[in-house]
Write a protein that holds these residues in place. Structure first.
Motif, mmCIF file in Angstrom:
data_model
loop_
_atom_site.group_PDB
_atom_site.id
_atom_site.type_symbol
_atom_site.label_atom_id
_atom_site.label_comp_id
_atom_site.label_asym_id
_atom_site.label_seq_id
_atom_site.Cartn_x
_atom_site.Cartn_y
_atom_site.Cartn_z
ATOM 1 N N THR A 27 11.374 68.740 43.272
ATOM 2 C CA THR A 27 10.920 70.033 42.739
ATOM 3 C C THR A 27 10.381 69.927 41.314
ATOM 4 N N ALA A 28 10.384 68.718 40.750
ATOM 5 C CA ALA A 28 9.872 68.538 39.381
ATOM 6 C C ALA A 28 8.358 68.678 39.380
ATOM 7 N N PRO A 29 7.797 69.176 38.270
ATOM 8 C CA PRO A 29 6.333 69.254 38.191
ATOM 9 C C PRO A 29 5.723 67.864 38.075
ATOM 10 N N VAL A 30 4.480 67.736 38.518
ATOM 11 C CA VAL A 30 3.787 66.446 38.420
ATOM 12 C C VAL A 30 3.674 66.009 36.969
ATOM 13 N N SER A 31 3.672 66.975 36.043
ATOM 14 C CA SER A 31 3.623 66.615 34.619
ATOM 15 C C SER A 31 4.801 65.744 34.231
ATOM 16 N N ASP A 32 5.953 65.904 34.928
ATOM 17 C CA ASP A 32 7.116 65.056 34.644
ATOM 18 C C ASP A 32 6.854 63.606 35.054
ATOM 19 N N LEU A 33 6.061 63.420 36.112
ATOM 20 C CA LEU A 33 5.693 62.062 36.525
ATOM 21 C C LEU A 33 4.866 61.406 35.424
ATOM 22 N N TYR A 34 3.893 62.143 34.889
ATOM 23 C CA TYR A 34 3.082 61.619 33.789
ATOM 24 C C TYR A 34 3.954 61.277 32.585
ATOM 25 N N LYS A 35 4.842 62.203 32.221
ATOM 26 C CA LYS A 35 5.689 61.984 31.041
ATOM 27 C C LYS A 35 6.599 60.780 31.231
ATOM 28 N N THR A 36 7.167 60.628 32.423
ATOM 29 C CA THR A 36 8.085 59.514 32.682
ATOM 30 C C THR A 36 7.358 58.181 32.629
ATOM 31 N N VAL A 37 6.193 58.112 33.291
ATOM 32 C CA VAL A 37 5.417 56.868 33.280
ATOM 33 C C VAL A 37 4.971 56.541 31.852
ATOM 34 N N ALA A 38 4.546 57.551 31.098
ATOM 35 C CA ALA A 38 4.101 57.328 29.720
ATOM 36 C C ALA A 38 5.252 56.830 28.852
ATOM 37 N N GLN A 39 6.411 57.450 29.010
ATOM 38 C CA GLN A 39 7.560 57.068 28.195
ATOM 39 C C GLN A 39 8.008 55.645 28.500
ATOM 40 N N LYS A 40 8.075 55.301 29.770
ATOM 41 C CA LYS A 40 8.559 53.972 30.150
ATOM 42 C C LYS A 40 7.549 52.874 29.796
ATOM 43 N N SER A 41 6.253 53.199 29.833
ATOM 44 C CA SER A 41 5.228 52.194 29.540
ATOM 45 C C SER A 41 4.845 52.169 28.062
ATOM 46 N N GLY A 42 5.332 53.149 27.301
ATOM 47 C CA GLY A 42 5.014 53.199 25.876
ATOM 48 C C GLY A 42 3.582 53.621 25.593
ATOM 49 N N GLN A 43 2.962 54.335 26.533
ATOM 50 C CA GLN A 43 1.582 54.783 26.372
ATOM 51 C C GLN A 43 1.554 56.290 26.102
ATOM 52 N N SER A 44 0.478 56.748 25.477
ATOM 53 C CA SER A 44 0.270 58.183 25.350
ATOM 54 C C SER A 44 -0.034 58.754 26.727
ATOM 55 N N VAL A 45 0.530 59.906 27.025
ATOM 56 C CA VAL A 45 0.316 60.519 28.329
ATOM 57 C C VAL A 45 -1.163 60.830 28.548
ATOM 58 N N HIS A 46 -1.896 61.008 27.469
ATOM 59 C CA HIS A 46 -3.317 61.343 27.587
ATOM 60 C C HIS A 46 -4.173 60.146 27.985
ATOM 61 N N ARG A 47 -3.614 58.941 27.861
ATOM 62 C CA ARG A 47 -4.366 57.745 28.252
ATOM 63 C C ARG A 47 -4.264 57.460 29.744
ATOM 64 N N LEU A 48 -3.383 58.162 30.440
ATOM 65 C CA LEU A 48 -3.067 57.809 31.817
ATOM 66 C C LEU A 48 -3.760 58.725 32.828
ATOM 67 N N ARG A 49 -4.226 58.121 33.901
ATOM 68 C CA ARG A 49 -4.722 58.866 35.057
ATOM 69 C C ARG A 49 -3.995 58.340 36.279
ATOM 70 N N ILE A 50 -3.345 59.242 37.010
ATOM 71 C CA ILE A 50 -2.528 58.848 38.153
ATOM 72 C C ILE A 50 -3.160 59.400 39.428
ATOM 73 N N THR A 51 -3.372 58.526 40.376
ATOM 74 C CA THR A 51 -3.950 58.921 41.662
ATOM 75 C C THR A 51 -3.012 58.530 42.795
ATOM 76 N N LYS A 52 -3.141 59.235 43.909
ATOM 77 C CA LYS A 52 -2.319 58.942 45.084
ATOM 78 C C LYS A 52 -2.872 57.737 45.827
ATOM 79 N N GLY A 53 -1.970 56.866 46.250
ATOM 80 C CA GLY A 53 -2.392 55.691 47.002
ATOM 81 C C GLY A 53 -2.878 56.036 48.389
ATOM 82 N N SER A 54 -2.440 57.157 48.932
ATOM 83 C CA SER A 54 -2.786 57.525 50.307
ATOM 84 C C SER A 54 -4.257 57.864 50.469
#
Length: 308
Positions: A27-54
């Motif tokens: 039930t978490a917003p997709v924005s939480d996925l961006y924030k989590t990936v950014a935090q763990k990778s040490g990148q700014s969330v604005h540098r990331l683009r996430i797409t579905k593998g399907s």
């Protein structure tokens, strides 16, 4: 449906410290996925683009839940590093700064040096000063809207784009127009411009600028601060075309074109700008149809009826 594990892979060049898996509540917003990936990778969330593998579709950094986005347990997502970013507002301020200051600098400060090959360099005509004022007012308004009115759906853009954007405005709207329009042998060097071009140009310019400002105020009211959600635009011009702000922008530039005695340099910028705005407007029309469905009244023309 409590938590789900999402498999994370890089797209393009490797991303240092990118996690191989992320666990989030469904039930978490997709924005939480961006924030989590950014935090763990040490990148700014604005540098990331996430797409579905399907299906390769973009996961919007918004309030849609992870489950509603179509992600399930062990779903694969791809993360791309977009590179260094700059804020949209900053980029706009810089790109409009050139055509804001270049015309008065060319007309008043650099005039003796730019047109040294003329035997006599007369003082700027009244018409040239009016055109200079119109250009200054237009881009000063752009700066004002950028700082105080516009709300951007994206916070940043690739830093490299600033060179392309500035090249377009500084060269095409700044140097190109100012040099040719302010020449001692330009049609604007005389104060005897045809009344239809002069008064018609002034009327179109003033109308276009005010109507464009009104359209931007309407668009601002559709988006709450800090959100990317927007409503269906309604108001003056929005029942006629998809992007009346672009239509009124074109009208204002037609006014400048008339004021300059049909200068080819202004016409060049007008054509290039119109084609670019047409491309943007077509994308926005498609987006409105997808986002709002039957609630949105489809438009036949996007920027300039009956042509575009």
């Amino acid at each position: 449906m409590s938590t789900i594990d999402i498999v994370v892979n890089p797209r393009g060049k490797p991303i240092r410290r990118l996690p191989k898996e992320v666990t989030l509540p469904a039930t978490a917003p997709v924005s939480d996925l961006y924030k989590t990936v950014a935090q763990k990778s040490g990148q700014s969330v604005h540098r990331l683009r996430i797409t579905k593998g399907s299906d390769g579709s973009l996961l919007s950094n918004g309030s849609e839940t992870v489950h509603d986005s179509g992600l399930r347990a062990q779903s694969v997502v791809y993360v791309k590093d977009l590179g260094p970013q700059l804020g949209w507002r900053f980029v706009y301020v810089i790109e409009y700064l050139g055509p804001l200051v270049i015309p008065p600098i060319f007309l008043y400060l650099l005039r003796p040096y730019l047109y040294f090959n003329f035997e006599q360099i007369p003082e700027p005509s009244e018409l040239q000063q009016i055109v200079c004022a119109a250009l200054f007012v237009h881009f000063l308004k752009r700066e004002f809207e950028t700082i105080f009115i516009h709300r951007f759906s994206l916070a940043t853009m690739p830093a490299r784009n600033i060179f392309k954007n500035c090249g377009h405005y500084w060269a095409l709207a700044g140097v190109n127009i100012a040099y040719w329009v302010f020449r001692p042998d330009s049609p604007t060097a005389t104060d005897s411009l045809h009344p239809v071009l002069y008064y018609g140009g002034l009327a179109l310019f003033v109308f276009g600028e005010l109507a464009n400002l009104n359209a931007h105020l309407i668009l601002r009211s559709l988006r709450r601060p800090g959100t990317t959600e927007r409503g269906i635009p309604k108001g003056f011009g929005f029942g006629l075309v998809t992007c009346p702000n672009y239509m009124f922008e074109i009208i204002a530039w037609i006014g400048i074109y008339f004021l300059t005695g049909l200068s080819w340099s202004v016409f060049l910028f007008l054509v290039v700008g119109t084609l670019q705005m047409w491309a943007w407007a077509k994308k926005k029309e498609r987006r409105y149809r997808q986002e709002f469905g039957d609630k949105y009244k489809r438009k036949r023309f996007t920027v300039l009826p009956p042509l575009l």
